[in-house]
Design an enzyme around this catalytic site. Structure first.
Site, PDB file in Angstrom:
ATOM      1  N   GLU A   1       9.282  -4.158  10.480  1.00  0.00           N
ATOM      2  CA  GLU A   1       9.739  -2.877   9.895  1.00  0.00           C
ATOM      3  C   GLU A   1      10.231  -1.901  10.967  1.00  0.00           C
ATOM      4  O   GLU A   1       9.540  -1.673  11.977  1.00  0.00           O
ATOM      5  CB  GLU A   1       8.579  -2.230   9.096  1.00  0.00           C
ATOM      6  CG  GLU A   1       8.990  -0.899   8.475  1.00  0.00           C
ATOM      7  CD  GLU A   1       8.020  -0.375   7.425  1.00  0.00           C
ATOM      8  OE1 GLU A   1       7.059  -1.096   7.069  1.00  0.00           O
ATOM      9  OE2 GLU A   1       8.238   0.761   6.958  1.00  0.00           O
TER      10      GLU A   1
ATOM     11  N   ASP B   1       0.844  -1.198   0.000  1.00  0.00           N
ATOM     12  CA  ASP B   1       0.000   0.000   0.000  1.00  0.00           C
ATOM     13  C   ASP B   1       0.881   1.250   0.000  1.00  0.00           C
ATOM     14  O   ASP B   1       0.377   2.373  -0.079  1.00  0.00           O
ATOM     15  CB  ASP B   1      -1.021  -0.011   1.142  1.00  0.00           C
ATOM     16  CG  ASP B   1      -0.390  -0.103   2.505  1.00  0.00           C
ATOM     17  OD1 ASP B   1       0.851  -0.210   2.603  1.00  0.00           O
ATOM     18  OD2 ASP B   1      -1.148  -0.067   3.502  1.00  0.00           O
TER      19      ASP B   1
ATOM     20  N   GLU C   1      -1.650  -5.416   8.589  1.00  0.00           N
ATOM     21  CA  GLU C   1      -0.737  -4.773   9.533  1.00  0.00           C
ATOM     22  C   GLU C   1      -1.196  -4.880  10.991  1.00  0.00           C
ATOM     23  O   GLU C   1      -2.389  -4.873  11.273  1.00  0.00           O
ATOM     24  CB  GLU C   1      -0.600  -3.275   9.181  1.00  0.00           C
ATOM     25  CG  GLU C   1       0.122  -3.050   7.872  1.00  0.00           C
ATOM     26  CD  GLU C   1       0.457  -1.587   7.617  1.00  0.00           C
ATOM     27  OE1 GLU C   1       0.160  -0.717   8.474  1.00  0.00           O
ATOM     28  OE2 GLU C   1       1.025  -1.312   6.549  1.00  0.00           O
TER      29      GLU C   1
HETATM   30  O1  KIV Z   1       3.544  -1.141   1.628  1.00  0.00           O
HETATM   31  C1  KIV Z   1       4.723  -1.528   1.624  1.00  0.00           C
HETATM   32  O2  KIV Z   1       5.512  -1.244   0.718  1.00  0.00           O
HETATM   33  C2  KIV Z   1       5.164  -2.353   2.740  1.00  0.00           C
HETATM   34  C3  KIV Z   1       6.631  -2.682   2.810  1.00  0.00           C
HETATM   35  C4  KIV Z   1       7.388  -1.513   3.268  1.00  0.00           C
HETATM   36  C5  KIV Z   1       6.876  -3.875   3.657  1.00  0.00           C
HETATM   37  O3  KIV Z   1       4.390  -2.716   3.565  1.00  0.00           O
END
Ligand code: KIV
Length: 292
Positions: free
Chosen positions: A192, A54, A125
């Site tokens: 992250e 996203d 998430e």
């Molecule tokens: O949306 C994204 O690009 C992500 C990555 C940073 C893991 O969730």
């Protein structure tokens, strides 16, 4: 397999292939992609997993966070990426607001990404209520990737885009979230912006795949955002980003040269121009003159 094209698989990667890499201690390479040409490039370069993140909200759609991106927007990008992949395993993010409210919402949205987008798995998430959503999606037969640490969909409540797990309390919560996501059936967890020693404590306790971004080198794999690693984006990048190319500079140069060539009339040249047989042209001119 980590790079280059010589040892590239020609069949779609499976969860078993990914698990085998973990067992063999081979790092898993994941990158984001948002369109068809990028998917072709990622696949040809031999990456193992592609994420339609996203982060598309920021890097391709011009929003200032990941919150506004919609299911339809990410679905369109997922379909484009799907059409470009032959071997990499495709994961799509479920956008903010599309899965949190109920298990039914979560399963319905995940099914759309698999059925309409062609995703192999979906990513959601945070821990907390998300754990139950992960369980419901897994129960519906769809592989799920969790995401802990800096989870951009919750950046406001996390205090911004900052490192997570720097206090014992925060780190303990983050580790518990990852363990809960694994217990709910997630086959992988993205970690992250977490201090490396905290990641190490986390992976000692976790047996599913771990994919890091700003979480040190101990995870089973790494992921970076396409525009960050290739130097396409503008503005500040996070400490954890390494630029492996400067494509933006090259793109600006190319478009600038095109503009200059149009303006000085050196483009298009004769080799870019179609002709017509002399007799056809003469006939045409004659007809036009007669019709006048
Ligand atoms: O949306 C994204 O690009 C992500 C990555 C940073 C893991 O969730």
């Amino acid at each position: 397999m980590s790079s280059g094209t010589s040892d590239r698989k020609t069949r779609p990667a499976t969860l078993t292939d990914l698990a085998r890499k973990k067992t063999a201690g081979e790092p898993i390479v994941m990158v984001t992609a948002y369109d068809h040409p990028s998917a072709l490039i990622a696949d040809e370069a031999g990456v193992d997993m592609v994420l339609v993140g996203d982060s598309a909200a920021n890097v391709v759609l011009g929003y200032d966070s990941t919150v506004p991106v919609t299911v339809d927007e990410l679905l369109m990008l997922t379909r484009a990426v799907r059409r470009g992949l032959r071997s990499a395993f495709l994961v799509s993010d479920l956008p903010f607001g599309s899965y949190e409210a109920s298990d039914a919402d979560a399963v319905h949205t995940a099914q759309r990404f698999v059925k309409e987008g062609g995703a192999d798995a979906v990513k959601i998430e945070r821990g907390g209520a998300t754990v139950e959503r992960a369980r419901a999606i897994v129960h519906a037969g769809i592989p799920v990737v969790g995401h802990v640490g800096l989870t951009p969909q919750a950046a406001t409540s996390l205090g911004g885009y900052t490192v997570q797990g720097r206090t014992a309390d925060q780190a303990e919560r983050l580790i518990r979230d990852a363990l809960d996501l694994e217990a709910a059936g997630c086959f992988a967890v993205v970690v992250e912006a977490v201090p490396a020693p905290v990641t190490e404590l986390l992976i000692e306790r976790l047996s599913c795949l771990t994919i890091g971004i700003g979480a040190g080198g101990s995870t089973d794999g790494q992921v970076l955002v396409w525009h960050d690693l290739l130097g396409i984006g503008t503005g500040r990048v996070a400490k954890f980003v390494r630029r492996f190319a400067d494509l933006r500079g090259e793109m600006v140069r190319g478009v600038g040269e095109y503009a200059a060539a149009v303006r000085d009339r050196s483009f298009p040249a004769s080799e870019h121009t179609y002709g017509i047989a002399v007799e056809e042209l003469e006939t045409l001119v004659e007809r036009l003159n007669t019709a006048r």
